[in-house]
Design a protein around this motif. Structure first.
Motif, PDB file in Angstrom:
ATOM      1  N   LEU A   1       0.739  -1.336   0.075  1.00 26.39           N
ATOM      2  CA  LEU A   1       0.469  -0.510  -0.073  1.00 26.39           C
ATOM      3  C   LEU A   1       1.077   1.065  -0.259  1.00 26.39           C
ATOM      4  CD1 LEU A   1      -2.513  -1.005   2.614  1.00 26.39           C
ATOM      5  CD2 LEU A   1      -2.620  -1.194   0.472  1.00 26.39           C
ATOM      6  N   PHE A   2       0.725   2.533  -0.873  1.00 25.19           N
ATOM      7  CA  PHE A   2       1.666   3.447  -0.662  1.00 25.19           C
ATOM      8  C   PHE A   2       0.059   4.622  -0.263  1.00 25.19           C
ATOM      9  CE2 PHE A   2       2.802   0.280  -3.764  1.00 25.19           C
ATOM     10  CZ  PHE A   2       3.802   0.614  -3.876  1.00 25.19           C
ATOM     11  N   ASP A   3       1.270   5.248   0.296  1.00 20.50           N
ATOM     12  CA  ASP A   3      -0.016   6.959   1.131  1.00 20.50           C
ATOM     13  C   ASP A   3       0.493   8.061   0.108  1.00 20.50           C
ATOM     14  OD1 ASP A   3       2.829   7.676   1.519  1.00 20.50           O
ATOM     15  OD2 ASP A   3       3.584   7.127   3.644  1.00 20.50           O
ATOM     16  N   ASP A   4      -0.122   8.945   0.149  1.00 18.12           N
ATOM     17  CA  ASP A   4      -0.491  10.293  -0.355  1.00 18.12           C
ATOM     18  C   ASP A   4       1.131  10.776  -0.696  1.00 18.12           C
ATOM     19  OD1 ASP A   4      -0.282  11.402   1.583  1.00 18.12           O
ATOM     20  OD2 ASP A   4      -1.555  12.721   1.563  1.00 18.12           O
ATOM     21  N   ARG A   5       2.162  10.249   0.278  1.00 18.39           N
ATOM     22  CA  ARG A   5       3.913  10.944  -0.038  1.00 18.39           C
ATOM     23  C   ARG A   5       4.497  10.172  -1.006  1.00 18.39           C
ATOM     24  NH1 ARG A   5       8.776  10.247   1.315  1.00 18.39           N
ATOM     25  NH2 ARG A   5       9.579  12.412   2.881  1.00 18.39           N
ATOM     26  N   ALA A   6       4.162   9.312  -1.038  1.00 17.64           N
ATOM     27  CA  ALA A   6       4.940   7.907  -2.287  1.00 17.64           C
ATOM     28  C   ALA A   6       4.029   8.943  -3.487  1.00 17.64           C
ATOM     29  CB  ALA A   6       4.508   6.935  -1.674  1.00 17.64           C
ATOM     30  N   VAL A   7       3.110   8.534  -3.844  1.00 20.22           N
ATOM     31  CA  VAL A   7       2.334  10.297  -4.703  1.00 20.22           C
ATOM     32  C   VAL A   7       3.222  11.047  -5.617  1.00 20.22           C
ATOM     33  CG1 VAL A   7       0.796  10.763  -5.981  1.00 20.22           C
ATOM     34  CG2 VAL A   7       0.494   8.993  -4.968  1.00 20.22           C
ATOM     35  N   THR A   8       3.318  11.888  -3.972  1.00 18.03           N
ATOM     36  CA  THR A   8       4.285  12.681  -3.963  1.00 18.03           C
ATOM     37  C   THR A   8       5.962  12.999  -5.177  1.00 18.03           C
ATOM     38  OG1 THR A   8       3.229  13.910  -2.662  1.00 18.03           O
ATOM     39  CG2 THR A   8       4.837  15.522  -3.337  1.00 18.03           C
TER      40      THR A   8
ATOM     41  N   HIS B   1       5.775  11.237  -8.413  1.00 17.95           N
ATOM     42  CA  HIS B   1       5.503  12.635  -9.175  1.00 17.95           C
ATOM     43  C   HIS B   1       6.715  13.465  -9.327  1.00 17.95           C
ATOM     44  CE1 HIS B   1       0.785  11.817  -9.427  1.00 17.95           C
ATOM     45  NE2 HIS B   1       1.331  11.553 -10.012  1.00 17.95           N
ATOM     46  N   ARG B   2       7.462  13.657  -8.907  1.00 11.20           N
ATOM     47  CA  ARG B   2       9.262  14.037  -8.461  1.00 11.20           C
ATOM     48  C   ARG B   2       9.922  13.999  -9.197  1.00 11.20           C
ATOM     49  NH1 ARG B   2      11.940  16.084  -3.127  1.00 11.20           N
ATOM     50  NH2 ARG B   2      13.552  17.531  -4.253  1.00 11.20           N
ATOM     51  N   ALA B   3      10.019  12.064  -9.447  1.00 13.24           N
ATOM     52  CA  ALA B   3      10.622  11.138  -9.817  1.00 13.24           C
ATOM     53  C   ALA B   3      11.003  11.510 -10.892  1.00 13.24           C
ATOM     54  CB  ALA B   3      10.877  10.323  -9.021  1.00 13.24           C
ATOM     55  N   LEU B   4       9.125  11.387 -11.852  1.00  8.40           N
ATOM     56  CA  LEU B   4       8.594  11.623 -12.856  1.00  8.40           C
ATOM     57  C   LEU B   4       9.031  12.384 -13.836  1.00  8.40           C
ATOM     58  CD1 LEU B   4       5.630   9.071 -12.099  1.00  8.40           C
ATOM     59  CD2 LEU B   4       7.776   8.652 -13.699  1.00  8.40           C
ATOM     60  N   ARG B   5       9.041  13.782 -13.159  1.00  4.70           N
ATOM     61  CA  ARG B   5       9.119  14.971 -13.518  1.00  4.70           C
ATOM     62  C   ARG B   5      10.696  14.741 -13.513  1.00  4.70           C
ATOM     63  NH1 ARG B   5       8.974  20.397 -10.665  1.00  4.70           N
ATOM     64  NH2 ARG B   5      10.471  21.298 -11.440  1.00  4.70           N
ATOM     65  N   LEU B   6      12.086  14.532 -12.862  1.00  8.75           N
ATOM     66  CA  LEU B   6      13.622  14.459 -13.409  1.00  8.75           C
ATOM     67  C   LEU B   6      13.746  13.564 -14.558  1.00  8.75           C
ATOM     68  CD1 LEU B   6      14.690  13.919  -9.744  1.00  8.75           C
ATOM     69  CD2 LEU B   6      15.053  15.740 -11.057  1.00  8.75           C
ATOM     70  N   ARG B   7      12.511  12.555 -14.691  1.00  9.60           N
ATOM     71  CA  ARG B   7      12.982  11.611 -15.715  1.00  9.60           C
ATOM     72  C   ARG B   7      12.669  12.140 -16.499  1.00  9.60           C
ATOM     73  NH1 ARG B   7      11.184   5.269 -16.048  1.00  9.60           N
ATOM     74  NH2 ARG B   7      12.290   4.878 -17.946  1.00  9.60           N
ATOM     75  N   ARG B   8      11.926  13.011 -17.360  1.00  7.28           N
ATOM     76  CA  ARG B   8      11.456  14.044 -18.640  1.00  7.28           C
ATOM     77  C   ARG B   8      11.960  14.791 -18.559  1.00  7.28           C
ATOM     78  NH1 ARG B   8       6.709  14.469 -16.637  1.00  7.28           N
ATOM     79  NH2 ARG B   8       7.340  17.010 -16.010  1.00  7.28           N
TER      80      ARG B   8
END
Length: 99
Positions: A44-51, A54-61
């Motif tokens: 299970l993942f909390d909302d902090r993991a989502v944040t 999303h930050r990691a995906l921005r770095l990747r992009r």
């Protein structure tokens, strides 16, 4: 004001963030995020993991980093922020002695 935290299953997390389950396994394996294990051994993942993802995906992009590079970058960014906060506190203390 109450803090509200929500949790997502692996499927919900993947749908919400756009990462595949294979990518999620790699992200967790690299320690970028930590899942909470439910009593029935499902992640299970909390909302902090989502944040964080999303930050990691921005770095990747934006920087075209792979997942291990993203893990290192996030660690360094977090450490940099911690050091900035520590520096601000030390400067405040120093100002008390100077004035």
């Amino acid at each position: 004001m109450a803090n509200v935290t929500f949790t997502l299953t692996v499927t919900e997390f993947c749908l919400h963030t756009g990462v595949s389950e294979e990518e999620l396994d790699e992200i967790v394996g690299l320690g970028v995020i930590q899942p909470d294990e439910s009593p029935d051994a499902h992640w299970l993942f909390d909302d902090r993991a989502v944040t964080i993802v999303h930050r990691a995906l921005r770095l990747r992009r934006e920087l075209a980093l792979d997942w291990p590079g993203i893990a290192v970058t996030l660690t360094l960014l977090d450490e940099n922020e911690r050091l900035k906060q520590e520096n601000r506190l030390l400067l405040q203390r120093l100002q008390r002695f100077i004035n």
